[in-house]
Design a protein around this motif. Structure first.
Motif, PDB file in Angstrom:
ATOM      1  N   GLY A 130       0.799  -1.232   0.072  1.00 53.88           N
ATOM      2  CA  GLY A 130       0.202   0.062  -0.157  1.00 53.88           C
ATOM      3  C   GLY A 130       0.780   1.186   0.100  1.00 53.88           C
ATOM      4  O   GLY A 130       0.568   2.196  -0.659  1.00 53.88           O
ATOM      5  N   ILE A 131       1.947   1.354   0.890  1.00 55.30           N
ATOM      6  CA  ILE A 131       2.807   2.466   1.025  1.00 55.30           C
ATOM      7  C   ILE A 131       3.467   2.613  -0.176  1.00 55.30           C
ATOM      8  O   ILE A 131       3.714   3.687  -0.864  1.00 55.30           O
ATOM      9  CB  ILE A 131       3.705   2.393   2.244  1.00 55.30           C
ATOM     10  N   SER A 132       4.031   1.400  -0.999  1.00 56.40           N
ATOM     11  CA  SER A 132       4.546   1.649  -2.145  1.00 56.40           C
ATOM     12  C   SER A 132       3.854   2.068  -3.364  1.00 56.40           C
ATOM     13  O   SER A 132       4.323   2.924  -4.064  1.00 56.40           O
ATOM     14  CB  SER A 132       4.962   0.223  -2.772  1.00 56.40           C
ATOM     15  N   LEU A 184       1.558   4.305  -2.819  1.00 54.59           N
ATOM     16  CA  LEU A 184       1.199   5.856  -2.594  1.00 54.59           C
ATOM     17  C   LEU A 184       2.523   6.553  -3.049  1.00 54.59           C
ATOM     18  O   LEU A 184       2.443   7.610  -3.733  1.00 54.59           O
ATOM     19  CB  LEU A 184       1.214   5.944  -1.028  1.00 54.59           C
ATOM     20  N   VAL A 185       3.710   5.709  -2.840  1.00 59.20           N
ATOM     21  CA  VAL A 185       4.972   6.408  -3.368  1.00 59.20           C
ATOM     22  C   VAL A 185       4.896   6.741  -4.760  1.00 59.20           C
ATOM     23  O   VAL A 185       5.261   7.541  -5.307  1.00 59.20           O
ATOM     24  CB  VAL A 185       6.190   5.716  -2.737  1.00 59.20           C
ATOM     25  N   VAL A 220       2.157   6.662  -6.583  1.00 58.32           N
ATOM     26  CA  VAL A 220       1.252   7.783  -6.999  1.00 58.32           C
ATOM     27  C   VAL A 220       1.845   9.057  -6.861  1.00 58.32           C
ATOM     28  O   VAL A 220       1.589  10.006  -7.819  1.00 58.32           O
ATOM     29  CB  VAL A 220      -0.023   7.778  -6.345  1.00 58.32           C
ATOM     30  N   ALA A 221       2.705   9.260  -5.999  1.00 63.37           N
ATOM     31  CA  ALA A 221       3.177  10.617  -5.669  1.00 63.37           C
ATOM     32  C   ALA A 221       4.306  11.028  -6.735  1.00 63.37           C
ATOM     33  O   ALA A 221       4.284  12.335  -7.248  1.00 63.37           O
ATOM     34  CB  ALA A 221       3.859  10.767  -4.082  1.00 63.37           C
ATOM     35  N   SER A 261       2.522  11.886  -9.764  1.00 61.36           N
ATOM     36  CA  SER A 261       1.814  13.196  -9.951  1.00 61.36           C
ATOM     37  C   SER A 261       2.923  14.187 -10.546  1.00 61.36           C
ATOM     38  O   SER A 261       2.143  15.393 -10.528  1.00 61.36           O
ATOM     39  CB  SER A 261       1.116  13.617  -8.328  1.00 61.36           C
TER      40      SER A 261
END
Lengths: 303, 379
Positions: B25-27, B29-30, B32-33, B36
């Motif tokens: 999950g954290i991966s 998010l990273v 996606v960031a 962006s």
């Protein structure tokens, strides 16, 4: 055919703990062989040596005709260790598949066998539940199913009825009898003497790393067979001369020959003595065990 | 069939662990960031266009934009996220695999099966690395898509992070496995691995610091030596014309100053060399995890682009006056620049064999010890 033939097995652990001191046993094809002994006698060490979990200090002999330690032979042996632990994240069905695959059982065969074993051991409906939700008795039954996944010629069970309720024990006994009927050999290590007595063809008693007795229960108890005659009231005076032992109003005649007691019975009747009972008696496994262990000595391995 | 069974089991074990999914999950998010961040003709946009930074260098299609984007991946995401945070999470998740495997009641079931203990040990080890391989593979795939969609570069070299990070992790995991089977405790294995990791970091940092000092001193001595030669030549030329030229005392003073500097630097070098050599040898036999991760920089770097790795190392001067010929090579700045160039060249010239080969030898030694113990152990 001999399935297990062990000669002079020795195991010395670090710290000079002499766990096995020249153990020799023989298990035949199609028999249920019971291994018993007090705690620390070396039973589990012996079982683990057979299953290559422990390395013997000295061993000679064969397992299914191959030298002890031969890995290929293990494909034909099923094993249930004492206090086994299955991975909590697996379901019952996955446990059987996992250990079946480690035994090189083909997938198709695993599917068929897992399903039939789960039914045979009363675990239908639980196959897709995580083993973390199983009771102790269910885990034991799953353990036995696991040991049967490779359709073994020899089954080695260490305390298979541990934690199983009386109904479950009966079912396991029946299963063992069925396995014997199928021609498989079962090597059973248990503390429950009554269980062993009911199913075992032969037993070995281990004390302090040595096998002190080995054979069929009948052959091991032959010396203890006797007839006990009990009368109402005091025994006649001649009783002490004829009987091997007299205690209260009971006479004991050693041996298993009924002809030996007939003249005694005739004489008692002739003297109008009231015979309460005439009983052929022999030691049970517990008596045999206690005699072998000689409980005055502390049990355990030798240092 | 047996390896496949162990592989499936490892996957089930990992997917049953909540931490595995937390890390995934954290991966995500990273990734996606990272995704962006985008470029447009005016500059750079962050947070899917939420913020706009106009720039003359960083804009859609510029080589620096490519350098920045790849650099963020290789220098921040790999070096900080994968090499530190995700590795710590992976160690926490996997530290108990071997202790649980050799736990009484569990190990008997497995080693009584017809599988060689060596094969079992190494199969279990390899499938346990699955955690990191899966994590990094998912991560790299996300990054690959981001890079492709954002700067139009479908760079398969991004996937080289998978073996690099897995190899990096395996150095630490080998120690974790050895301690795990010796002590049968996941916590102890984790702690000892952490201490080992810190020790590696200390040795590598010492080597970097000492290397920087030694190289700097060597450059200083060379440059002052050259300065003496140049000044002496100039002095001879001037003296040939006139013995009373006003520049003579200045040059003599300069030569004297250089000689003093050389003596001073040589003294420092003589003091540092006895420390530098043993540290170099110690590092040679230990896993070089920082340098292993650094391989990604080498493989992904673009000499024409913007090197964010250099910025991270505080070497902004690398981008200044690249083509300007040094006016005076003995100035502090010129010497510093030359020292940095040599250090960079030194690290980049270290062969794959030195970086990965010797590290794998160490790992092999640790695993050899572990498998030897596992094979002989009475369970």
């Amino acid at each position: 055919m001999t399935v297990i033939q062990l000669q002079d097995v020795e195991k010395v652990y670090r710290g000079k703990v002499h766990a096995l001191r020249g153990v020799s046993i023989e298990v035949m094809d199609g028999e249920i062989f019971g291994l018993l002994g007090p705690n620390g006698a070396g039973k589990s060490t012996l079982v683990k040596i057979i299953m290559t979990v422990i390395h013997a200090t000295k061993v000679s002999g064969t397992l299914l005709g191959k030298p002890i330690g031969d890995r290929v032979t293990l494909e034909s042996i099923g094993y249930l260790p004492e206090h086994h632990r299955f991975p909590y994240y697996l379901t019952g069905n996955q446990v059987l598949h996992h250990y079946g695959a480690l035994c090189k059982v083909a997938r198709k065969e695993r599917n068929t066998r897992a399903s039939s074993l789960l039914t045979r051991l009363g675990l239908s409906g639980w196959e897709h539940k995580k083993v973390g939700t199983y009771s102790k008795g269910m885990l034991q039954r799953l353990g036995i199913a696991q040991a049967l996944m490779n359709n073994p010629k020899l089954l080695v069970l260490d305390e298979p009825t541990d934690g199983v309720d009386p109904v479950g024990r009966r079912e396991i006994r029946d299963l063992l009898a069925e396995l014997r009927e199928e021609g498989r050999a079962v090597f059973l290590n248990s503390h429950l003497l009554s269980e062993l007595e009911m199913v075992c063809d032969r037993v070995a008693i281990m004390v302090k790393g040595k096998v002190t007795m080995q054979g069929t229960i009948d052959s091991l108890t032959v010396d203890s067979r006797r007839y006990e005659i009990t009368t109402q009231g005091a025994l006649p005076n001649w009783a002490t001369e004829l009987a091997d032992n007299v205690s209260g109003n009971m006479m004991t005649f050693n041996g298993d020959d009924p002809a030996k007691v007939q003249p005694v019975l005739d004489r008692l009747r002739a003297e109008n003595a009231t015979i309460v009972s005439v009983q052929p008696v022999r030691e049970n496994l517990e008596d045999l065990f206690m005699r072998a262990v000689d409980h005055k000595d502390a049990p355990g391995a030798i240092r | 069939m047996q390896f496949k069974a162990l592989l499936i089991d490892a996957y089930r074990q990992l997917s049953a662990a909540k931490l595995f999914w937390v890390t995934v999950g954290i991966s995500a998010l990273v990734v996606v960031a990272f995704g962006s961040i985008g470029f447009n003709p005016e500059g750079i946009s962050i947070g899917f266009g939420a913020y706009q930074i106009d720039s003359e260098q960083l804009y859609e299609g510029s080589p620096w934009a490519r350098g920045l984007y790849i650099g963020i991946f290789s220098s921040f995401l790999v070096k900080i996220w994968l090499a530190w945070i995700a590795t710590v999470l992976a160690l926490i998740s996997t530290c108990s695999i071997f202790p649980e495997f050799v736990h009484s009641g569990s190990i008997e079931l497995t080693i009584s099966k017809p599988i060689d203990r060596f094969k079992l040990f190494f199969s279990k080890y390899l499938v346990s690395l699955l955690f990191v391989v899966l994590q990094v593979a998912i991560f790299c795939f996300g990054i690959f898509l981001c890079v492709g969609l954002r700067i139009g570069e479908w760079n398969p070299m991004i996937f080289s992070a998978i073996p690099i990070v897995a190899t990096f992790f395996s150095y630490l995991f080998a120690v974790c496995v050895l301690v795990g089977i010796l002590t049968r405790s996941g916590i102890t294995a984790l702690l000892i691995t952490g201490i080992f990791w810190m020790m590696l970091w200390s040795v590598q940092t010492s080597e970097i610091v000492l290397n920087r000092f030694v190289t700097g001193l060597q450059v200083d001595i060379e440059r002052f030596d050259e300065g003496i030669v140049t000044a002496t030549e100039e002095l001879i030329k001037i003296q040939a014309k006139s013995e009373t030229d006003f520049r003579i005392p200045t040059l003599e003073k300069r030569i004297e100053k250089f000689q003093l500097e050389i003596d001073e630097k040589q003294e420092s070098l003589d003091k540092l060399t006895p420390w530098h050599t043993p540290v170099e040898w110690t590092l040679a036999v230990l896993p070089k995890n920082a340098q292993t991760i650094g391989l990604l920089d080498r493989w992904l770097s673009d000499s024409d682009g913007f090197d964010i790795g250099a910025i991270m190392n505080g070497d902004m001067r690398a981008f200044e006056d690249e083509d300007v010929k040094e006016f005076d090579p003995t100035t502090r700045r010129a010497r510093g620049r030359e020292a940095n160039r040599r250090i960079q060249e030194d690290y980049e010239s270290r062969s794959l064999w030195y970086v990965v080969g010797t590290s794998l030898l160490f790992e092999g030694f640790i695993l050899g010890l572990g498998s030897w113990y596992f094979r002989r152990k009475d369970f």
